[in-house]
Structures are given as C-alpha cells and as structure tokens.
Design an enzyme around this catalytic site. Sequence first.
Site, PDB file in Angstrom:
ATOM      1  N   LYS B 102       0.850  -1.192   0.000  1.00 47.53           N
ATOM      2  CA  LYS B 102       0.000   0.000   0.000  1.00 47.53           C
ATOM      3  C   LYS B 102       0.883   1.239   0.000  1.00 47.53           C
ATOM      4  CE  LYS B 102      -3.976   2.053   2.462  1.00 47.53           C
ATOM      5  NZ  LYS B 102      -4.854   1.960   3.643  1.00 47.53           N
ATOM      6  N   SER B 177      -9.730   2.526   2.808  1.00 47.45           N
ATOM      7  CA  SER B 177      -8.831   3.200   1.890  1.00 47.45           C
ATOM      8  C   SER B 177      -7.945   2.257   1.075  1.00 47.45           C
ATOM      9  CB  SER B 177      -7.931   4.157   2.667  1.00 47.45           C
ATOM     10  OG  SER B 177      -7.087   3.425   3.563  1.00 47.45           O
ATOM     11  N   SER B 201      -9.815   0.125   6.952  1.00 45.60           N
ATOM     12  CA  SER B 201      -9.213   0.241   5.617  1.00 45.60           C
ATOM     13  C   SER B 201      -8.585  -1.036   5.071  1.00 45.60           C
ATOM     14  CB  SER B 201      -8.164   1.354   5.606  1.00 45.60           C
ATOM     15  OG  SER B 201      -8.800   2.609   5.639  1.00 45.60           O
TER      16      SER B 201
END
Lengths: 505, 530, 99
Positions: B102, B177, B201
């Site tokens: 990420k 996210s 997330s």
Amino acid sequence: MARAELMNFDAALDQFEPVIGLEVHVELNTRTKMFSSSPNPANSQFHSAEPNTLITPVCLGLPGSLPVVNETAVRYSISLGLALGCSIAASSRFARKNYFYPDLAKNYQISQSDEPIAFDGGVEVELDGGRTIVVPIERAHMEEDAGKLTHVGGATGRIQGAEYSLVDYNRAGVPLVEIVTRPIFGAEKDAPALARAYVATIRDIVLALGISEARMERGNLRCDANVSLRPRGAQQLGTRTETKNVNSLRSIERAVRYEIQRQAAILAGGGAITQETRHWHEDTGTTSAGRPKSDADDYRYFPEPDLVPVVPGAELIAELRAALPEPPAARRARLKVEWGFTDLEFQDVANGGLLAEVAATVAAGASPAAARKWWTGELTRIANATGRDVTELATPAQVAELAALVNEGTLTDRLARQALEGVIAGEGSPREIVDARGLAVVSDDGSLYAAIDEALAAQPDVLAKIRDGKVEAAGVIIGAVMRATKGTADAARVRELVLERAAAS
Amino acid sequence: MSCPEASGTLAGSGDSGSGNPAASELIRLTAAELSAQLVAGEVSAVDVTQAHLDRINTVDGTVHAFLHIAHERALTAAADIDRRRAAGEKLHPLAGVPLAIKDVLTTRGMPTTAGSRILEGWIPPYDATSVRRTLDAGMIPLGKTNMDEFAMGSSTEHSAYGPTRNPWDLDRIPGGSGGGSAAAVAAFEVPLALGSDTGGSIRQPAHVTGTVGIKPTYGAVSRYGAIALASSLDQIGPVSRTVLDAALLHDVIAGHDPHDSTSLPDAWPSMVEAVRRADVAGLRIGIVRQLDSSSVQSGVSTRFHEALVLLEKNGAQIVEVDAPHFEHAIAAYYLILPAEASSNLAKFDSVRFGLRVTPPGGGTVEQVMAATREAGFGSEVKRRIILGTYALSSGYYDAYYGSAQKVRTLVQRDFTAAFEKVDVLATPTAPTTAFKLGEKLDDPMSMYLNDVATIPANLAGVPGISVPAGLAPEDGLPVGIQFLAPAREDARLYGVGAALERALHAQWGGPLLAQAPDLTRMIPLEGGHR
Amino acid sequence: MSDITAEQVAHLAHLARIALTPHEIEHMTRELGQIMSAVERVNEVATPDVPPTSHPIALHNVFRADVVGNTLTTAEALAGAPEADGTRFVVSAILGEEQ
C-alpha cells in the site's frame, strides 16, 4: 527604530513595583537528540557539524517517521527538576504544540502541556550584598528544539526585509528543558540583578549536574524575560511583555532594567502596555516590539499519540536524588569558606557567573586565589574588551595549567598573560605555547651565570661598586642580563645571582 | 451456496501477454502454494514474478490497483532469490513470493505518495519497518497500491491518481482506503499485499472484494514508515486470498520495533500454527445486538447468519452480547481521526519534501505553504484537517476531542465486558456490498457510516479479521464476516477465520475467488466492458 | 455548538495553512455543521466520571538508549526538497515572527 522614552530607573521604582517571570531553556548535552538517534549538536563533540548533517528521518519529520524518547534526556530532566526543588510527576506525558513555522520540521513541537515532568519548586538566588531571594518554579518540562533559519538578502541578516531564508535542521530535536518561574514579587530595585543572578544560578546547577554545556553564546542556555509593572499599592498585575532570547547574563540584567524604564515611561505618561513579545538588541541595549500575543495563538495541544507516558519510579527518583550535587546556596557557602575569600572577592566570582569556572580551575590544581585572579581579572577584562563570553575564552584546565606554570616559576605574570593570549588565539595548551613561543623564564642558573659573568666582565667598575656594598649598582647588570635573555629570566633570581657572583669573584 | 456469478461480461482472452502456458496457473496459486513450489525448485522466483507482472500488465490498466509498478526491480530481486536458493542458502519460505505494498508505507528508492498530489514524486530515503521485514524475508515487491488520499475514505475514490475498480464489478468501488491492495489480490495480480487499517481500511476492502484482511492488535506491527493518518488508530496488516496466506505474511511483519514507541514488546505466537490448529469446537462467538441492525443489506445479513450456523455446526456456541457504546464509536472516531490527522498532515508544507506551489507573483513562506496545501490536498483531506483543527481548538477541545477520548474508554469497556462472556465477536464487516463508484462521493456522512462495524476495533486497539462469507444473492457481490478478539489474541482470529474458511471451501469446492471459472470473465478487458 | 460560521472556517483554514477558496469555505461551513452535529453525540455518554483514553494499548516508559545511530547524508536529506542550496533548504521570505 525610534528610541523609546525611558524613565529614570530609581524614579520608576518609586512609582511602580516590577514583577518579573523568567523562562529558561536548557539544551541538554546528551549524545543524541530528544527523539532520534541523530548526534546532538548541543554536545560539544558535535557542535561544529556542517548544516543538515546531524539528520535522521525523524529530525526532518519525514512522512512515516516516529519519535522515540532518549532515556538519558529523561534522567537529566528529572535530575534538573530535583535540583530545582520540584516534585517529579508520578506520570508525565508529551503533547503536541501545533503551529506552522519553517524551522519546525513537523509543524508541531513535541513538548509537554498539562503533565510536565517536574513542577512546584524553588531556587534560592543570592544577590550582591548577600540578599537571597527564593525564586518560585512553576514547572520544568521536556521538549525539542527547532532548526535554525538564516535570513538572506536583508540588510541586517534579520528576518525583516530578507528575500529568502535557509533552513538547517541540525538543531531540530535537540533535547530541551524549559524552566518556568512563577511571577517573582518583591525583588524591587534588585529585579534586574535578580534576573541575572537567577540565570547564573540555573547555569551553575546544570553545570554541576553535567547535563548541559550551558554556553549562552551557543544558545545552550536561553532566557525569555517577562516584565510587568504595577502602580504602588495596586493588587492587580500589570500587562507584561516577554523579551525573547536574551543570551548573556549581562544582557538579561540590562534587558529587564530597560523594560522597567520603558514601561514606566509609558504608564506614567498615561499609556498602556501592549502584551507582546519583544526582541533584545545587544548593540543598542534596547528592546523592540515583536509579535503581539493574541487569541490567534491557538496551539491546539493534545497528547502526543506517538509516545507513551513517562512514569518515573520511586527508585529512579531516589537514585537521581542521591546523586544530586549540593544546592547552590549551600555550595556557595561552603566554597567561600574553603577558598578563604572575602565577601567582596566571593561576590566578584559569583556575580561574574564564574563559580563553576573557578571551582573547576581549583579542581584542576590551581590555588583558589590564582583561579579567582585569572577569571575575574585578565579573562574578564579581555571578555569585556572583545564582547565575548568569558567562558568561551579558556577552559578551567587551561587556566589551571597557566597558574601552575607561574607557580613553578616557569612563567612570570607578564609571560603568563602572553601565554593566555596564545590560548585564546587557539594556539594550544599553555605549555605548548610556552614551548612554541619560547616564553619560559630562564630558570637554568647555569645559563644565567654565563650571562652575568659576561656582563660583570664587561663592566668592571660596576663590579667594584657592588663589592664595595653599593648594591643598587647591580641594577645595571640585571638590566644587561635581562636584555641578553630577552626578558625570559626571572629578574628576582637574576638579582640574587648577580650579588652572589659579585661576592664570589 | 452456488458458485459466484461473475458480474462482468466475457471479453477476449486474458493473460495473453505472458507467453508462458503455466503463467495463468501460477497467478492462481496462493502464497503458501507458491512457497512450496519455490522451495521445491519446481518454479523459479523469476517465473513467478514475471507471471504476476504479466497479469498486472494485462489487467491493471482496467483495475488500476497500482500507482507504481516496480517491474525491473522486482525481476532483479527475484533473480537474486533464485541465485541464493540455487547456492543452497537457507531462505525464508516466502522468499520469491510477490507482494504489493500500500502506498502509505515508505519504500526506499520507490515512489511513495499516500495517494496524494502533495507527495507526487517523493522517493523516501528509508523503508518502513514492515516493508523492511518483507524484504529481509526475500519477498518481491511488485509495486505500490492505490488508496484514498492519506487513507481517508472507504472507496479509493479519494485517490489523487484516480479510483481503483472492484474486480468483481468494474463499476463498483473496491473499498477503501486500501482498495488498491484488495483489488490487486482479488484480481490475481499478486497473492499478498500490505495494507493499513485506521477504521476498517483493510477489512472493508476485503469484504467487498472477497479477500481476507486482518487488522492486527494495535502495536503488533510497527507503524514506523507508515505515513500517519491517526497515530493512535493506525495499524498495518496483511491482505490475501486465504487465511493461511495472511498468517504467513503476518508472521513476517509482526514483532517489536524499537523505532515505534507504541510497538508492543510481546513475543507473538505463530499465526500459521493457529491456522493449522484451527478448531471452533467449544468456541463462544458473540454477536453484538447493537450491530445487528436493519440498515444491513439483506444479502450481507443472510451470508453472515449462514456463516454463524456453519460455525455452530462445527461446535461453536453463538451468544448475543451487548456493546451499548458501539453506536457512539463513529462519532468518537470522526473526532479523534481528524484531530490527529490535522496534526500529522501539518508536515506537508513544501519545505522538505513534496509539492511546492507558489502563488502568482510569489509570496511569503506562509502563503506558499497555504497555496501548496490548497492545491496538493484533495477535498476530503481538507475537510478532515479543518474538522480536526476545530476539534482541537481552544474552547472546543473538551467537548470534542476530550469527549471522544472518553467514548474510547467506554468502547474499550464494552469490549472487556463482552470478552468476559465470549471468545470472539462476529459482525458483518460492512453493512452493504460494494457500492457504485460515485454513489456516495457527495455524501461524506453516508460514506462514514460504512465503517460502523470496523471502527470499534481501532478505538480499542483489538484485532479484527474479515473473511469471505460468500456472495450476496441479490447482487452477486462478495460479503465478508468480521471476527474481533481481545487485544493480543490475534491468533484466535486466525483460528476461527481458518475454521470458517475450511467449512466454506468445502461447500464451495475451493476458495471464493478461485471459484471464478474464467479470470477473464471477472476482469473484462478494456473496451469489452459494457 | 455546531453553529459553525464561515468566519470560523476561514480562521481554521488559516490555522491549518490551507488557502481555501471562498466557495470551499462556504461549502465546508455547511458540511462541517452537519458533521459536527452528528459527532456531538459523543457528549451524550462522555460524562465527567469517565477517564479519557489516548492510547488503545497502555504502555509506559518506552525509551531509547542515548546511542548515536545512522544518519542521512546531506544529499539524502535534501533530495526531496522543492528547493535547496546544496547544504540547506530554501524557503521564501518569512513574514511572521519567530516563535
């Protein structure tokens, strides 16, 4: 800038009572910074580093970086708190103080807000004439220093008018302890001297603890002075100003005195004091208005979520308490007796902020009298003449060596002053300078005998006079010998030898 | 339960770029299977890496899971692993297994943007600790995955670099996210990914993409190098297609880190062992009355309750519990998060890194900072910074931030009380399946409500896992079930997750994602889609 | 308390150093009002007897030994800077006073 109206100091004191408050920032001399393992420029070892070389991701506030507390900095802070007579918090927390400024890498400063490491203390401060005042300490808290800005393009190197600024983050994250006093009442005409003596006392404390280099000219010790006046008999405190970063003992006294005179003139003229920060100008001996304090200062403190509470155990506190040096007042009393100084001599040392230097010089082997003489005499004279801080001229070890050279007869006082010049010029230790400059008193009697015999042989009439008991005639011979030895001979010894030689020949 | 119905339309043949007949098989393998083949020398790390890079090349133009693809670096690293393995060096079992990271985690020498324009082009000089550990294990980072800007969002639509699409339906969000990491795993671009979870997330994207996601106990995985959103809520964790794979990655990244003061000093048990020993016999599973509400989509509720029945059949005991303060968790979260974020994001000021925008005609440094932050931050980030600045400001602190921190105490107490009665809690991971791109973009409050079931774990620091529970009958989209355990009991989650997964796989005949009869049906190529 | 005004938002934007446009301020004033009235619910249960929790897992006394670690080179430190002079970061003129 327009010069402010000043009221005569004594007149100001007649009408108003000064109330002062002092904030002293102490840079700790740990090896690494407060929250990062970067070398600490407040430690002499790393002082002269090039810009942006003492840097880790934490110092730059790089995204993703996290602070970790330096254990030694915490121990030093607790020791300092104890030496200030403070209570140590059972649990202490860091908080973020949020404001934007380019020298602040994260745009928040990790500081402490409502849970400082130390609080509620007091420091006994001694003034000229032996008056002592206990300065009440509100708190001492841990925080980090900011980076350094250099303003370029302005006429004066100041912030105003600069075209751009350069940022060096070496100092960002240097461990600080901020010591905040409560308002100090009752100093009256001694307020300026008290401010100075207080900072000198803090300096003595941190030096005795060994937790800071405490060199004011380097910013290791910085003072902000709050001054307010209230009319005689008034209960309510007056509006205060905060004069920032006054960075020598002498300036602190001058700045407080100046603010008292300036504020008194305004108040007596029916004006009002603006609550603001003020800047001290060493060159003109004045302060000028800075940023007004306003409600817009909203630092939005909140507990630093990247750090966990500091919970000093009773054992740690006991350990650090046991290791404390004696309190400054007791220490002064003891040293005065040990050193055998008169009141005047001792005050000379104490008011010059030279206790630590003299003590260290004595510890390095000098006699107290010699140590005092060098620090309050020649060194202070040079410092005043050159505008430098006396402590940056020479180290106690160098002064002790100088005293030893005089004591053993290698140097006369005059030669020692020359050697000191070399020390200040950075030519090395006194002994090295004596060797390099050939300063040593000629103490080898053999070489003196040769010079004396030569001079006596050259002037038989003088020799005859001396033999006839006209001892004053020896002066001619002594002068000749001193010339021949380029002044390195000890004149007293030469005199002895001349008389001895004349009698023997 | 039937096989998942693919929602896209068939469009040509995928995987054409690989030129390796085995490539389409390699990308279907789990990390555990890849590890076995790599260790046995049946495949090379280069082949495995190349197969996944080919897959990325084929589908990522459509899915847009990646912000940066480290093509050459990955192949070089893979060749190095092959060389070391051939030389007889003892390597970690995951050495040579591809990984997606990420973009919230710093990677030395690889761009790191956190999905924000303000960090465009920034190349960190250091690796996040979690990244460092995967590199030390010999894993092969293929690139950085898309995310909502600074992890603020539940849809990945708030990325400054455009949204990621849900591989199950390209018109839908992949969650957020960490939509990029979840989509990359779901689209078989990579078997494993690292995510970050501040309020869901990792878990919510797992829920909407049919993947497994774990938010470990706060402090189990170092946050060093994780670009902070809300420091007291953020936690790094694994994303995968199976519970075992997540455990493999978890064991690599978890553990004490002296660079993170909130990192737990605990010695952690092996999560892989917990998966292997998975058994729910006698396990008490609590369902939270307050979360079993009518606002949960019927298909999500259906699969949730079916999963509970299945667990019961396997010996678990289902118990209803109360968590009266969970309903206040969202309110507390949306005060604590913006407050911490407003401070954490202050460092983006155009001085030391990232974007600098100078107002027309120049300006003071204050004006440059303000112009940069205006131009460099997206609307959601600005909204939360202003909100957080408000919550911390003088006169409001006690009513907002202070009160929120008290609610946090109450949520923790709810957990403590619940865990006296049960071993784990179970909830639907999110109230609905993947919503449509753009559907909630103009309605921040509705977007925020997505996190109702995931937020309490972040407030209390307890671990949570989302495991695929099937497809919702009404829309054919994935549904996840979330389990929560007491702090430090991450292994318990792997146990229950693996037990449920085993039971479901037995019903389905394999993993939910592997059920896709034709990968190209799930991921239509550009132009072939509607 | 949720009666947040445009002036307040403008002040917050200044504190947060974001040059919001007038349109953004107007839009955000409305949104913040809505959000704040929702999040104010925390006060329904946040009674004085409840202590605040700032860390989810309570730790204390986490320290680092005072030992010098790795540092960045000046080049690494400056690499990401929008502007630098080789040894230092460059910023445009500073209007405000030093803190």
